[in-house]
Design an enzyme around this catalytic site. Structure first.
Site, short mmCIF file in Angstrom:
data_model
loop_
_atom_site.label_atom_id
_atom_site.label_comp_id
_atom_site.label_asym_id
_atom_site.label_seq_id
_atom_site.Cartn_x
_atom_site.Cartn_y
_atom_site.Cartn_z
N HIS A 1 51.16 45.77 48.23
CA HIS A 1 51.84 44.34 46.82
C HIS A 1 50.88 44.84 45.98
CE1 HIS A 1 51.09 40.15 46.46
NE2 HIS A 1 50.88 39.98 45.09
N HIS B 1 50.73 44.21 41.15
CA HIS B 1 51.52 43.77 39.76
C HIS B 1 51.19 45.00 38.63
CE1 HIS B 1 51.94 39.61 41.20
NE2 HIS B 1 50.46 40.04 42.27
N HIS C 1 53.89 34.34 48.78
CA HIS C 1 53.00 34.08 48.20
C HIS C 1 52.57 32.91 49.38
CE1 HIS C 1 49.51 33.42 45.35
NE2 HIS C 1 49.81 32.28 45.99
C1 NCD Z 1 49.31 37.52 40.35
C2 NCD Z 1 48.71 37.89 39.03
O1 NCD Z 1 48.41 37.43 37.73
O2 NCD Z 1 50.50 38.24 38.62
N1 NCD Z 1 47.78 36.72 40.03
C3 NCD Z 1 46.78 36.67 41.16
O3 NCD Z 1 45.87 36.00 41.10
N2 NCD Z 1 46.77 36.77 42.73
C4 NCD Z 1 50.31 36.57 40.77
C5 NCD Z 1 49.62 36.58 42.76
O4 NCD Z 1 49.38 38.14 42.75
O5 NCD Z 1 49.24 35.47 43.11
ZN ZN Z 2 49.72 39.87 43.60
#
Ligand code: NCD
Ligand code: ZN
Length: 347
Positions: free
Chosen positions: A13, A15, A136
């Site tokens: 997981h 980003h 989520h």
């Molecule tokens: C994530 C993001 O910044 O894209 N932020 C977070 O606080 N985890 C989004 C997510 O996974 O909830």
């Molecule tokens: Zn995330």
């Protein structure tokens, strides 16, 4: 010097964003992990196989020369996701899962799902095509206390999804509570969870005590100590339902250090080192390899990696920020010492 060598891990997981931020962060992940499940919450979100292929190309162009790294793409589930798109995703060699964001739950989730039961036909199609659902797990009800949003989601929505779709492989992402851990432990083999480094290392005092620390603010928000202990116990138990997913979520420093800072902790710069610290403190370093390198691959029905990574016990100080030409991303533990350091990897 003390060293630890494990099979090369995967991040289930993460980003990585796009553009200049992608170019700043991707090398951190690619040198630690062989593969990573890439979150689709771009602006606009990645909702089609065609968009995922374009995004995958952009990511591959950012992988440093000579580094072996495979992005595993996901699609963003919306109220408009069609059965045809789900079939196309299942038939593609690029898409490995769908991501369900309740609308408004977190960063870039406005296009998410407002009514979860309304997307049951899409979940049925995913179950049929054997594509995992990543969730989520937080309700978005403004009346619901932010510290209770995961627990309530598990009770109201997750329980119902699991009952309706017993063969749908489902990952409750970034679990943060005792209740979520217990739910996953007692559910069938189709249900698993990822755990982030920040939820293993810190409790909510890190966010709120002695001043507000925006770089520890992520969603689901870090909870109290008893929850951290439950997560640590689950991660170090050797139970294959729990595996590594950093949820590394880079944001510009200026968007975190402001009157209304956004959610997300950046941890890719030292992901394995942070997990090693948590596992070592629990006297469970021998359990790190299963959590980081085996159980996620098994759940996704992908081969385990064959290379290795070596960490050494060697203190180093995390930089104040990453980025150049005015771009700044503040990492977790900026300016602080970490006790483990990635030494090298072999693919
Ligand atoms: C994530 C993001 O910044 O894209 N932020 C977070 O606080 N985890 C989004 C997510 O996974 O909830
Ligand atoms: Zn995330």
């Amino acid at each position: 010097m003390k060293t630890l060598t494990i099979t090369r891990p995967d991040d289930w997981h993460i980003h990585v964003r796009s553009g200049a931020v992608l170019k700043t962060v991707l090398a951190h992940t690619a040198r630690q992990f062989a593969r990573a499940i890439i979150m689709p919450n771009l602006k606009p979100p990645v909702t089609t196989v065609a968009q995922a292929l374009t995004y995958r190309d952009e990511i591959l162009r950012a992988v440093p020369v000579g580094v072996d790294f495979t992005p595993l793409m996901t699609l963003y589930l919306t109220g408009a996701t069609t059965a045809a798109e789900i079939k196309a995703a299942a038939e593609s060699d690029a898409v490995y899962a769908f991501k369900l964001y309740p609308a408004g739950a977190t960063t870039n989730s406005d296009a998410g799902v407002a009514d979860i039961t309304a997307i049951y036909p899409a979940l049925a199609a995913m179950e049929k095509h054997n594509l995992p659902l990543l969730i989520h797990g937080e309700v978005t009800d403004e009346q619901c206390d932010i510290f209770d949003r995961e627990r309530v989601f598990v009770d109201t929505h997750l329980r119902a999804i699991v009952e309706h779709f017993p063969n749908l492989r489902t990952v409750l992402e970034h679990v943060t509570t005792t209740e979520a851990v217990q739910f996953v432990q007692t559910a069938g083999d189709t249900i698993a969870a990822t755990i982030t480094p920040q939820h293993l290392l810190f409790n909510r005092n890190a966010v709120l005590a002695g001043g507000i620390r925006p770089h520890y603010y992520c969603l689901p928000i870090i909870k109290r100590e008893r929850h951290r202990l439950a997560l640590l116990a689950a991660a170090t138990s050797g139970n294959p339902k729990f595996f590594l997913g950093t949820d590394s979520a880079p944001h510009l420093t200026s968007l975190k250090e402001t009157a209304c800072g956004c959610a997300g902790c950046y941890s890719a710069h030292a992901a394995l080192e942070l997990y090693a610290e948590a596992f070592e403190r629990a006297d469970a370093l021998d359990k790190l390899e299963g959590f980081a390198s085996f159980y996620g691959a098994d759940f996704y029905r992908l081969p385990r990696n064959t290379g290795t990574v070596t960490l050494e016990k060697n203190s180093w100080t995390v930089p104040a920020f990453y980025g150049e030409n005015g771009l700044s991303i503040t990492p977790l533990k900026a300016g602080e010492a970490l006790s483990w350091k990635l030494q090298h990897y072999q693919s």
